[in-house]
Write an enzyme that holds these catalytic residues in place. Structure first.
Site, PDB file in Angstrom:
ATOM      1  N   GLY A  97       0.784  -1.235   0.000  1.00  0.00           N
ATOM      2  CA  GLY A  97       0.000   0.000   0.000  1.00  0.00           C
ATOM      3  C   GLY A  97       0.813   1.281   0.000  1.00  0.00           C
TER       4      GLY A  97
ATOM      5  N   ASP B 134      -5.685  -0.718  -1.944  1.00  0.00           N
ATOM      6  CA  ASP B 134      -6.343  -1.651  -2.861  1.00  0.00           C
ATOM      7  C   ASP B 134      -7.771  -1.986  -2.473  1.00  0.00           C
ATOM      8  OD1 ASP B 134      -5.414  -3.280  -0.562  1.00  0.00           O
ATOM      9  OD2 ASP B 134      -6.269  -4.919  -1.745  1.00  0.00           O
TER      10      ASP B 134
ATOM     11  N   ASP C 167      -5.123   2.126  10.563  1.00  0.00           N
ATOM     12  CA  ASP C 167      -6.537   1.862  10.838  1.00  0.00           C
ATOM     13  C   ASP C 167      -6.650   1.412  12.301  1.00  0.00           C
ATOM     14  OD1 ASP C 167      -9.256   1.389  10.132  1.00  0.00           O
ATOM     15  OD2 ASP C 167      -8.837  -0.650   9.512  1.00  0.00           O
TER      16      ASP C 167
ATOM     17  N   LYS D 283      -6.990   6.776  10.247  1.00  0.00           N
ATOM     18  CA  LYS D 283      -8.379   6.580  10.691  1.00  0.00           C
ATOM     19  C   LYS D 283      -8.349   6.483  12.211  1.00  0.00           C
ATOM     20  CE  LYS D 283     -10.224   3.704   6.920  1.00  0.00           C
ATOM     21  NZ  LYS D 283     -10.679   2.327   6.600  1.00  0.00           N
TER      22      LYS D 283
ATOM     23  N   GLU E 231       3.851   4.408   5.427  1.00  0.00           N
ATOM     24  CA  GLU E 231       2.691   3.516   5.407  1.00  0.00           C
ATOM     25  C   GLU E 231       1.519   4.229   4.723  1.00  0.00           C
ATOM     26  OE1 GLU E 231       1.323   0.832   5.346  1.00  0.00           O
ATOM     27  OE2 GLU E 231       0.798   0.026   7.317  1.00  0.00           O
ATOM     28  N   ASP E 232       0.678   3.468   4.061  1.00  0.00           N
ATOM     29  CA  ASP E 232      -0.470   4.069   3.390  1.00  0.00           C
ATOM     30  C   ASP E 232      -1.520   4.556   4.380  1.00  0.00           C
ATOM     31  OD1 ASP E 232      -1.126   1.473   4.149  1.00  0.00           O
ATOM     32  OD2 ASP E 232      -2.068   0.924   2.252  1.00  0.00           O
TER      33      ASP E 232
END
Ligand code: IMP
Ligand code: MG
Length: 187
Positions: A52, A168, A112, A140, A108-109
């Site tokens: 990611g 993705d 979460d 998030k 990092e993408d």
């Protein structure tokens, strides 16, 4: 199995565009500038969390003006089709380089639940880097379960499933140059 036809493109899946291509490019410039200031006089090793983080890494690194090297590691957070982390990420591809006594910045993408990055930090800390920080494109915060300190964040986002720009949808659409929100019926 994906419950959509990738040949039909992303349009039927897209609820809205969350971050445009130009917003992403601008933010990469800002973050790269900030990182260059913070690491002035030092070298930084950028570690991309595959897969990611690839788009973000390649755009971000264009704006880094201190000597830098890159390395990659892959972590599996959850299986194909799943939309949330199971809490036990595994390292599936380890680094090539030693990080001992080096200034390491994880790229990092999205963070979460935080389990993935918490696990990576735990493992890398045992290898005694000079410093170890995290740069996440998306955060998030409302979904956080594990405590992870984020030194750099591109965008704070709500609890919605997003895709594009490295992120993705069942391994598709990482190539989109923007970040879109998935329609809720596909969650
Ligand atoms: P965490 O362990 O729950 O923090 O999960 C982080 C990883 O899950 C990220 O590195 C992403 O690969 C993936 N992920 C979490 N949320 C999303 C999303 O909205 N879209 C795509 N991938 C996501
Ligand atoms: Mg990831």
């Amino acid at each position: 199995m994906a419950n959509f036809d990738p040949h039909k493109g992303y349009a039927p899946l897209l609820a809205e565009t969350l971050v445009t291509e130009s917003q992403l490019q601008m933010r990469c410039g800002e973050l790269g500038g900030q990182i260059s200031e913070d690491y002035a006089g030092r070298e930084v090793l950028l570690i991309c969390i595959l897969r990611g983080g690839v788009m973000f890494l390649t755009d971000l690194m264009r704006h880094i003006r201190v000597p830098c090297q890159i390395d990659m590691m892959a972590v599996q957070s959850y299986g194909l089709g799943a939309r949330s982390s199971n809490g036990e990420p595994r390292i599936t591809l380890d680094l090539n380089s030693s990080i001992r006594d080096r200034h390491v910045l994880l790229v990092e993408d999205i963070v979460d639940s935080g389990h993935t990055i918490a696990q990576v930090l735990k493992i890398l800390q045992t290898r005694e880097p000079a410093s170890l920080k995290v740069c996440a494109l998306l955060n998030k915060q409302s979904r956080r379960q594990a405590h992870v300190p984020l030194s750099y964040v591109g965008f704070e986002i709500e609890d919605k499933y997003v895709f594009g720009y490295g992120l993705d949808l069942d391994e598709y659409f990482r190539n989109l140059p923007f970040i879109g929100v998935l329609k809720p019926e596909h969650y």
